[in-house]
Design a protein around this motif. Sequence first.
Motif, PDB file in Angstrom:
ATOM      1  N   ALA A  41      74.730   5.392 116.257  1.00  0.00           N
ATOM      2  CA  ALA A  41      74.614   6.697 116.105  1.00  0.00           C
ATOM      3  C   ALA A  41      72.969   7.327 115.781  1.00  0.00           C
ATOM      4  N   PRO A  42      72.510   8.248 116.234  1.00  0.00           N
ATOM      5  CA  PRO A  42      71.170   8.488 116.268  1.00  0.00           C
ATOM      6  C   PRO A  42      70.360   8.854 114.801  1.00  0.00           C
ATOM      7  N   VAL A  43      70.839   7.830 113.991  1.00  0.00           N
ATOM      8  CA  VAL A  43      70.142   7.705 112.455  1.00  0.00           C
ATOM      9  C   VAL A  43      68.579   8.171 112.721  1.00  0.00           C
ATOM     10  N   THR A  44      68.242   9.111 111.689  1.00  0.00           N
ATOM     11  CA  THR A  44      66.620   9.539 111.383  1.00  0.00           C
ATOM     12  C   THR A  44      66.249   9.155 110.254  1.00  0.00           C
ATOM     13  N   VAL A  45      67.123   9.182 109.316  1.00  0.00           N
ATOM     14  CA  VAL A  45      66.276   8.817 107.934  1.00  0.00           C
ATOM     15  C   VAL A  45      67.461   8.439 107.327  1.00  0.00           C
ATOM     16  N   ILE A  46      66.929   7.474 106.094  1.00  0.00           N
ATOM     17  CA  ILE A  46      67.720   6.623 105.305  1.00  0.00           C
ATOM     18  C   ILE A  46      67.327   6.901 103.840  1.00  0.00           C
ATOM     19  N   SER A  47      68.654   7.367 103.074  1.00  0.00           N
ATOM     20  CA  SER A  47      68.496   7.542 101.610  1.00  0.00           C
ATOM     21  C   SER A  47      69.048   6.276 100.627  1.00  0.00           C
ATOM     22  N   GLN A  48      68.345   5.853  99.767  1.00  0.00           N
ATOM     23  CA  GLN A  48      68.897   4.690  99.080  1.00  0.00           C
ATOM     24  C   GLN A  48      68.807   5.049  97.536  1.00  0.00           C
ATOM     25  N   GLU A  49      69.670   4.563  96.638  1.00  0.00           N
ATOM     26  CA  GLU A  49      69.529   4.676  95.213  1.00  0.00           C
ATOM     27  C   GLU A  49      68.738   3.371  94.924  1.00  0.00           C
ATOM     28  N   LEU A  50      67.641   3.534  94.329  1.00  0.00           N
ATOM     29  CA  LEU A  50      66.809   2.468  93.890  1.00  0.00           C
ATOM     30  C   LEU A  50      66.818   2.078  92.554  1.00  0.00           C
ATOM     31  N   VAL A  51      66.737   3.040  91.430  1.00  0.00           N
ATOM     32  CA  VAL A  51      66.726   2.747  90.245  1.00  0.00           C
ATOM     33  C   VAL A  51      67.681   3.550  89.152  1.00  0.00           C
ATOM     34  N   LYS A  52      67.902   3.188  88.096  1.00  0.00           N
ATOM     35  CA  LYS A  52      68.879   3.915  87.341  1.00  0.00           C
ATOM     36  C   LYS A  52      68.485   5.196  86.901  1.00  0.00           C
ATOM     37  N   PHE A  53      67.123   5.114  86.267  1.00  0.00           N
ATOM     38  CA  PHE A  53      66.673   6.451  85.888  1.00  0.00           C
ATOM     39  C   PHE A  53      65.400   6.619  86.415  1.00  0.00           C
ATOM     40  N   ASP A  54      64.990   7.893  86.335  1.00  0.00           N
ATOM     41  CA  ASP A  54      63.614   8.037  86.717  1.00  0.00           C
ATOM     42  C   ASP A  54      62.741   8.296  85.346  1.00  0.00           C
ATOM     43  N   MET A  55      62.013   7.129  85.130  1.00  0.00           N
ATOM     44  CA  MET A  55      61.354   6.815  84.005  1.00  0.00           C
ATOM     45  C   MET A  55      60.223   8.051  83.688  1.00  0.00           C
ATOM     46  N   GLN A  56      59.743   8.370  84.769  1.00  0.00           N
ATOM     47  CA  GLN A  56      58.623   9.354  84.832  1.00  0.00           C
ATOM     48  C   GLN A  56      59.207  10.651  84.502  1.00  0.00           C
ATOM     49  N   ALA A  57      60.243  11.170  85.009  1.00  0.00           N
ATOM     50  CA  ALA A  57      60.712  12.300  84.676  1.00  0.00           C
ATOM     51  C   ALA A  57      61.135  12.490  83.237  1.00  0.00           C
ATOM     52  N   ILE A  58      61.585  11.254  82.711  1.00  0.00           N
ATOM     53  CA  ILE A  58      62.120  11.048  81.498  1.00  0.00           C
ATOM     54  C   ILE A  58      61.021  11.191  80.450  1.00  0.00           C
TER      55      ILE A  58
END
Length: 471
Positions: free
Chosen positions: A161-178
């Motif tokens: 399939a012509p995939v153009t972008v990938i998304s991945q879950e990397l961390v549990k929480f966004d510490m910066q946002a928290i």
Amino acid sequence: MAVFVLDRSGKALMPCSEKRARILLERGRARVHRIMPFVIRLIDRHVADCELQPLRVKLDPGSKTTGMTLVRDSETITQATGEIQREAAVLNLFELLHRGKQISETLTYRAALRRSRRNRKTRYRQPRFLNRRKPEGWLAPSLIHRVMTTMAWVRRLRRWAPVTVISQELVKFDMQAIECPGIAGVEYQQGTLAGYEAREYLLEKWGRECCYCSAKGTPLNIEHIVPRAKGGTNRVSNLAIACIPCNTKKGVRSIEDFLAHDPKRLARIKAQLKAPLKDASAVNSTRWRLYKELKATDLPVEVGTGGRTKWNRHALGIPKTHALDAACVGQVNSISDWHKPTLNIKATGRGSYQRTRLNASGGIRGYLTRQKRIKGFTTGDLVIAIVPSGKKAGVHVGRVAVRAKGTFNIQQSAGGVVQGISHKHCRIVQRGDGFGYAWSVAIPAGKENVPVSSLNLPLRSRAQATSQSCN
Ligand SMILES: [Zn+2]
């Protein structure tokens, strides 16, 4: 489930529906390229004549199962606010079942055999495995296997399939946002993503119980240790979790005053306030390694947090499965077409080098054949056996386990094992590729809020799946 489509030179085109694939095959415009997952090849089209849309592979790596979803991306800009709304139409759902435990067990077994051999047979020999240095970034075989099989499937999906972008879950929480102190009180409820992540983080950090009375299973509020009225901040180091009665009772009193009768608890809370949540900040080595490998492809990689995945899932009313979790990774404002069956892909390995079977005390139990191919079949091949008569009469589809005599066992994805099927009745559907395949049926409409485990959805074999989709 969308069908993958290749052009006449084998380049990926946009996936099509099962119905369209059937029409293309009936009219002779396409050939079957691969069965599991289903890939067809158009004989009269070239990629240059076709219009391609952006496709995204979304990954939710787990320890036992990795969710993978292929979606068609589209973005609309809200005129009023200028915000980008990202919509994802699900094309395929996959769940990749890892075999890390098996790998670690077989390696432990091998190490034990070698150790005992060294003790039995020889003069003193220095253990070889304690004086080796591991290269930087080394991961145990059971862990690197997760990265390797996931990358293998990303490469496969890109081929089909012509995939153009990938998304991945990397961390549990966004510490910066928290840690960002700009969040107002109301937003800690489920208002904004940052507020949601902060709330989830605090719930996890404080063990989902009231910090003052250890009450569980009641509504819990975010508690400012130094009250807001007295200049307390919204930083995580000033926040805890409390039940509503305790929260109200404490009011604007200081914690020292409120817990004057319980100095032990006071000390514990104070220590916990400063401690970061170990799990959240700890680097999950496998996920980071996967991220590195994904970045090494030439595609852009979006990363998401576990908090965001959960928030998306709740906001969009989607049930929790590994594959649908993957669909919820990263920035997504709406998800459509997710009522689809999931292809379960199980990493099976390709058999063992060891040709001698041993019993528990290390004695020889029997020998395996020297050659792995018997009558043209190899263990792991997907076969269809049409048995005309006798006790085993019928059609059996599944993964074959070959025997030297030429009577095989067939592991059906739904109906267990059928033993003693002659090779004469078997026909290869697809050569073994180190994976076993089974379908799990789509979650029925109206059952979105029921836990998936209690729905008891059956696994379908390929034969059933095909006959149903052909009707
Ligand atoms: Zn309480």
